[in-house]
Scaffold this motif. Structure first.
Motif: not given
Length: 162
Positions: A36, A38, A162
């Motif tokens: 993921t 971010s 995320q």
């Protein structure tokens, strides 16, 4: 004198134990899962997070050898520096597999002041990134524990925010 020299030259061999675990062992069967990314306001670029799954207990080796740092390093992409860390101390055992969390960033240099985001990384990648886990300590030399962890352009593209 000759006998003395023979005895003296064999002393270093006495410390060798052929049954001891190979100190140069690099662990295999490593899987990178749940990639993921971010972005934090005020910080340059995206942070990529993942889980590293292995059959081997990296935390045990980390503790037994008194390592202090576990780095995640990748081959440079063009002129960028790729670095991160693995949390082996937080390793979890589930279904016979050990899982550690980790992260990495792709930046212009080691200062990590100017880093790139997911879209920029996708454009830069022409093939797989080859990464490794390196353990080290204050007075210890670095040791590659896991090598050839491949991260594909496709896995970067499919990574979720995320």
């Amino acid at each position: 004198m000759r006998t003395f020299l023979i005895i003296l030259s064999t002393l270093p061999l006495l410390g060798c134990n052929p049954l001891a675990k190979n100190d140069k062992e690099i662990f295999k069967n490593i899987t990178l899962k749940n990639l993921t990314y971010s972005h934090l306001d005020g910080m340059s670029g995206d942070t990529f997070k993942f889980n590293l799954e292995t059959n081997d207990n990296l935390n045990k080796i980390y503790q037994e050898n008194n390592y202090k740092y576990s780095h995640f390093k990748c081959d440079n992409i063009k002129s960028y520096f790729v670095t991160g860390a693995i949390s082996v101390e937080g390793e979890k055992l589930k279904n016979g597999k050990y899982t550690s969390s980790g992260y990495f960033k792709v930046c212009e240099d080691e200062s990590m002041n100017v880093c790139i985001d997911k879209n920029q990384l996708e454009k830069l990648l022409t093939g797989n990134m080859s990464c490794r886990v390196v353990f080290s300590g204050l007075l210890q030399s670095s040791k590659v524990m896991v090598d050839n962890i491949l991260i594909s352009k496709e896995s970067i593209r499919k990574s979720n925010f995320q």
